[in-house]
Design an enzyme around this catalytic site. Structure first.
Site, PDB file in Angstrom:
ATOM      1  N   LYS A   1      71.312   1.096  21.719  1.00 16.74           N
ATOM      2  CA  LYS A   1      70.018   1.696  21.365  1.00 16.74           C
ATOM      3  C   LYS A   1      69.424   2.290  22.629  1.00 16.74           C
ATOM      4  O   LYS A   1      69.736   1.842  23.732  1.00 16.74           O
ATOM      5  CB  LYS A   1      69.057   0.627  20.820  1.00 16.74           C
ATOM      6  CG  LYS A   1      67.947   1.200  19.977  1.00 16.74           C
ATOM      7  CD  LYS A   1      68.429   1.463  18.562  1.00 16.74           C
ATOM      8  CE  LYS A   1      67.414   2.195  17.720  1.00 16.74           C
ATOM      9  NZ  LYS A   1      67.801   2.167  16.289  1.00 16.74           N
TER      10      LYS A   1
ATOM     11  N   ASP B   1      65.901   7.769  15.576  1.00 14.45           N
ATOM     12  CA  ASP B   1      65.180   6.561  15.151  1.00 14.45           C
ATOM     13  C   ASP B   1      63.711   6.999  15.122  1.00 14.45           C
ATOM     14  O   ASP B   1      63.440   8.205  14.999  1.00 14.45           O
ATOM     15  CB  ASP B   1      65.425   5.387  16.116  1.00 14.45           C
ATOM     16  CG  ASP B   1      64.947   4.044  15.563  1.00 14.45           C
ATOM     17  OD1 ASP B   1      65.628   3.471  14.706  1.00 14.45           O
ATOM     18  OD2 ASP B   1      63.858   3.575  15.972  1.00 14.45           O
TER      19      ASP B   1
HETATM   20  P1  NDP Z   1      59.988   8.136  11.735  1.00 12.65           P
HETATM   21  O1  NDP Z   1      59.520   8.380  13.118  1.00 12.65           O
HETATM   22  O2  NDP Z   1      60.524   9.253  10.936  1.00 12.65           O
HETATM   23  O3  NDP Z   1      58.830   7.455  10.876  1.00 12.65           O
HETATM   24  C1  NDP Z   1      58.270   6.260  11.294  1.00 12.65           C
HETATM   25  C2  NDP Z   1      57.178   5.876  10.318  1.00 12.65           C
HETATM   26  O4  NDP Z   1      56.752   4.556  10.611  1.00 12.65           O
HETATM   27  C3  NDP Z   1      55.948   6.747  10.436  1.00 12.65           C
HETATM   28  O5  NDP Z   1      55.289   6.823   9.211  1.00 12.65           O
HETATM   29  C4  NDP Z   1      55.119   5.985  11.462  1.00 12.65           C
HETATM   30  O6  NDP Z   1      53.736   6.262  11.434  1.00 12.65           O
HETATM   31  C5  NDP Z   1      55.397   4.564  11.066  1.00 12.65           C
HETATM   32  N1  NDP Z   1      55.244   3.703  12.246  1.00 12.65           N
HETATM   33  C6  NDP Z   1      55.973   3.768  13.384  1.00 12.65           C
HETATM   34  N2  NDP Z   1      55.540   2.861  14.272  1.00 12.65           N
HETATM   35  C7  NDP Z   1      54.532   2.210  13.666  1.00 12.65           C
HETATM   36  C8  NDP Z   1      53.673   1.168  14.069  1.00 12.65           C
HETATM   37  N3  NDP Z   1      53.786   0.601  15.285  1.00 12.65           N
HETATM   38  N4  NDP Z   1      52.750   0.731  13.182  1.00 12.65           N
HETATM   39  C9  NDP Z   1      52.619   1.319  11.954  1.00 12.65           C
HETATM   40  N5  NDP Z   1      53.401   2.338  11.522  1.00 12.65           N
HETATM   41  C10 NDP Z   1      54.339   2.763  12.368  1.00 12.65           C
HETATM   42  O7  NDP Z   1      61.058   6.971  11.868  1.00 12.65           O
HETATM   43  P2  NDP Z   1      62.182   6.495  10.830  1.00 12.65           P
HETATM   44  O8  NDP Z   1      61.722   6.710   9.443  1.00 12.65           O
HETATM   45  O9  NDP Z   1      63.461   7.065  11.259  1.00 12.65           O
HETATM   46  O10 NDP Z   1      62.244   4.936  11.159  1.00 12.65           O
HETATM   47  C11 NDP Z   1      61.508   3.964  10.418  1.00 12.65           C
HETATM   48  C12 NDP Z   1      62.152   2.600  10.596  1.00 12.65           C
HETATM   49  O11 NDP Z   1      63.505   2.667  10.098  1.00 12.65           O
HETATM   50  C13 NDP Z   1      62.282   2.102  12.033  1.00 12.65           C
HETATM   51  O12 NDP Z   1      62.150   0.688  12.032  1.00 12.65           O
HETATM   52  C14 NDP Z   1      63.702   2.470  12.409  1.00 12.65           C
HETATM   53  O13 NDP Z   1      64.204   1.667  13.440  1.00 12.65           O
HETATM   54  C15 NDP Z   1      64.411   2.213  11.097  1.00 12.65           C
HETATM   55  N6  NDP Z   1      65.695   2.864  10.903  1.00 12.65           N
HETATM   56  C16 NDP Z   1      65.826   4.214  10.998  1.00 12.65           C
HETATM   57  C17 NDP Z   1      67.052   4.805  10.771  1.00 12.65           C
HETATM   58  C18 NDP Z   1      67.242   6.280  10.800  1.00 12.65           C
HETATM   59  O14 NDP Z   1      68.342   6.732  10.487  1.00 12.65           O
HETATM   60  N7  NDP Z   1      66.231   7.080  11.106  1.00 12.65           N
HETATM   61  C19 NDP Z   1      68.242   3.997  10.476  1.00 12.65           C
HETATM   62  C20 NDP Z   1      67.979   2.599  10.333  1.00 12.65           C
HETATM   63  C21 NDP Z   1      66.751   2.073  10.550  1.00 12.65           C
HETATM   64  P3  NDP Z   1      53.089   7.208  12.568  1.00 12.65           P
HETATM   65  O15 NDP Z   1      53.606   8.579  12.268  1.00 12.65           O
HETATM   66  O16 NDP Z   1      51.632   7.063  12.395  1.00 12.65           O
HETATM   67  O17 NDP Z   1      53.580   6.676  13.882  1.00 12.65           O
HETATM   68  O1  2IT Z   2      68.664   1.727  13.455  1.00 16.95           O
HETATM   69  C1  2IT Z   2      69.581   2.512  13.134  1.00 16.95           C
HETATM   70  O2  2IT Z   2      70.592   2.103  12.566  1.00 16.95           O
HETATM   71  C2  2IT Z   2      69.404   3.926  13.440  1.00 16.95           C
HETATM   72  N1  2IT Z   2      68.358   4.311  13.930  1.00 16.95           N
HETATM   73  C3  2IT Z   2      70.528   4.891  13.166  1.00 16.95           C
HETATM   74  C4  2IT Z   2      71.604   4.770  14.213  1.00 16.95           C
HETATM   75  C5  2IT Z   2      72.675   5.822  14.145  1.00 16.95           C
HETATM   76  O3  2IT Z   2      73.463   5.848  15.120  1.00 16.95           O
HETATM   77  O4  2IT Z   2      72.768   6.590  13.186  1.00 16.95           O
END
Ligand code: NDP
Ligand code: 2IT
Length: 444
Positions: A124, A164
């Site tokens: 990460k 992420d």
């Molecule tokens: P984005 O940046 O696209 O969206 C994040 C969302 O979560 C936004 O709505 C944001 O609000 C909110 N958020 C982030 N930090 C906080 C906080 N501290 N408190 C409240 N709300 C918060 O990220 P993703 O959708 O990609 O990621 C969301 C989650 O999914 C994370 O935990 C990430 O690690 C996990 N994840 C993502 C993957 C991927 O492929 N993208 C894969 C696997 C897991 P705001 O805009 O106001 O910050």
């Molecule tokens: O938490 C996760 O698994 C991710 N943000 C995606 C990682 C990836 O390499 O696609």
């Protein structure tokens, strides 16, 4: 060493890293018994080795903003374990980013990636950079500076970053542009790329879809489906957006959506033109979710999380520790019987205890959100082969692998004929694969 002596050792060695210690403790609680039962693992001291990253890179990221001021951020890449494949895992750009958060995410990624059945190690990275409120030009300059150091550590057979929080298609584009310029090489050293330049169809959708596929598989163990279910979703970013789309397709009704400023409650469901509005609001205008409540005349709860809204199913898709013990109790009290975690470690350990004591269907992030990295793995495969698969093929692979993940959780986590501990199942299945590989590879 006993389990508690081992955890004391982890705590002493990692001061000021609460998220990392939380993630390690969860895995250790699940796997200690099988670790003790395998003298080969103990002889190789796998436990002490697996909690130390192969390599941690921390670097300065200086850049110039639109006002001509010099700004500096801290960049990181935690290359945690490459026993079963190249280091693989996302990059997070958020002001809260620090070593503890990236180590927790990198550690979880080891076991998640093992569960996907694809050959990927765990990593990460990221930076304490806030993309919100920055212009495209500023984001590009930041990404270029970040990659000017990162490029020497990554590569399509070495370490393959992705998105992420705060890192989506735009950021991956700027990062990949700088990578290929510095390396003079067009290799798939990042995933989440645009489809015109080496990306895979379905990668943007994959995490959200996967979280819902996992929920669908869990529902089917009780003869249930999404049809008619009320669903609470947190977040409004990449994962939340496509989780909502898939729930709608499966006949569920999503009544909440949120960001860091609060949540919106829409009892009629976030679907059709309302979902299109969210996509445009978040991905093009980069606005706040509060605007949804004004547009569609529903309530916005400032500074609140959505867990007090009655639902059958909860899909936390925002960030770590966003469901605390009181939220968990409220969810159960209101009849929630399934939690599938799109986010990484969104439930505190005490909240997880509440779910497990209530014996609801609860899938931890490392299983439920593995669809994202799974499809990254499929993107890597397409890059290696010089191919570009169609949507149907990628989605079928993703669906099949999510079911494999569910099966592994059931195989290792079955407690009795009525209950599966998906946390234990996911941790043991992932751990066994990596630990066996580490034994085979010798003391390295
Ligand atoms: P984005 O940046 O696209 O969206 C994040 C969302 O979560 C936004 O709505 C944001 O609000 C909110 N958020 C982030 N930090 C906080 C906080 N501290 N408190 C409240 N709300 C918060 O990220 P993703 O959708 O990609 O990621 C969301 C989650 O999914 C994370 O935990 C990430 O690690 C996990 N994840 C993502 C993957 C991927 O492929 N993208 C894969 C696997 C897991 P705001 O805009 O106001 O910050
Ligand atoms: O938490 C996760 O698994 C991710 N943000 C995606 C990682 C990836 O390499 O696609």
């Amino acid at each position: 060493m006993t389990k508690s002596e081992f955890m004391d050792h982890v705590i002493a060695k990692n001061p000021n890293q609460p998220e990392f210690i939380q993630a390690v403790k969860e895995v250790v609680d699940s796997v200690w018994e099988v670790y003790e039962a395998n003298p080969v693992f103990k002889a190789a001291n796998i436990m002490e080795r697996i909690i130390i990253p192969d390599r941690t890179i921390i670097f300065r990221v200086p850049w110039v903003n639109d006002a001509g001021e010099v700004v500096v951020n801290t960049g990181y890449r935690v290359e945690f374990n490459n026993a079963i494949g190249p280091f693989k895992g996302g990059l997070r750009f958020h002001p809260s980013v620090n070593l503890s958060i990236l180590k927790f995410l990198g550690f979880e990624q080891i076991f998640k990636n093992a569960l996907t059945t694809l050959p990927m190690g765990g990593a990460k990275g990221g930076a304490d950079f806030e993309p919100k409120g920055k212009t495209d030009n500023e984001v590009m300059h930041f990404c270029q500076s970040f990659m000017s150091e990162l490029f020497r550590h990554i590569g399509f057979r070495t370490d393959v970053p992705a998105g992420d929080i705060g890192v989506g298609g735009r950021e991956i584009g700027y990062l990949y542009g700088q990578f290929k310029r510095l390396k003079n090489e067009y290799s798939g050293a990042l995933t989440g790329k645009g489809v015109q330049w080496g990306g895979s169809l379905i990668r943007p959708e994959a995490t959200g879809y996967g979280t819902v596929y996992m929920a669908e598989d869990m529902l089917s163990t009780r003869g249930e489906s999404f049809e008619g279910k009320v669903v609470a979703v947190s977040g409004s970013g990449n994962v939340a957006q496509y989780a909502i789309q898939k729930v709608n397709e499966f006949g569920g009704r999503v009544v909440t959506i949120s960001d860091s400023t609060g949540f919106v409650y829409d009892p009629d469901g976030i679907s059709g033109e309302k979902w299109d509005y969210v996509m445009q609001l978040k991905n093009e205008r980069r606005g706040r979710i509060k605007e949804y409540s004004k547009e569609f005349g529903c309530k916005h709860f400032e500074g609140k999380r959505p867990w007090n809204i009655p639902c059958d199913i909860a899909l936390p898709c925002a960030t770590q520790n966003e469901i605390d013990v009181d939220d968990a109790k409220t969810l159960i009290k209101n009849g929630c019987f399934l939690v599938s975690e799109g986010a990484n470690m969104p439930s505190t350990p005490e909240a997880v205890d509440v779910f497990q004591e209530a014996r609801i269907l609860y899938a931890p992030g490392k299983a439920a959100n593995a669809g994202g990295v799974t499809t990254s793995g499929l993107e890597m495969t397409q890059n290696y082969m010089g191919q570009s698969w169609d949507k149907v093929r990628v989605n079928e692979e993703l669906r099949r692998i999510m079911t494999r993940i569910h099966e592994q959780c059931v195989e290792y986590g079955r407690i009795d004929d009525k209950y599966v501990d998906y946390v234990k199942g996911a941790n043991i299945a992932g751990f066994m694969k990596v630990a066996k590989a580490m034994v085979d590879l010798g003391v390295v």
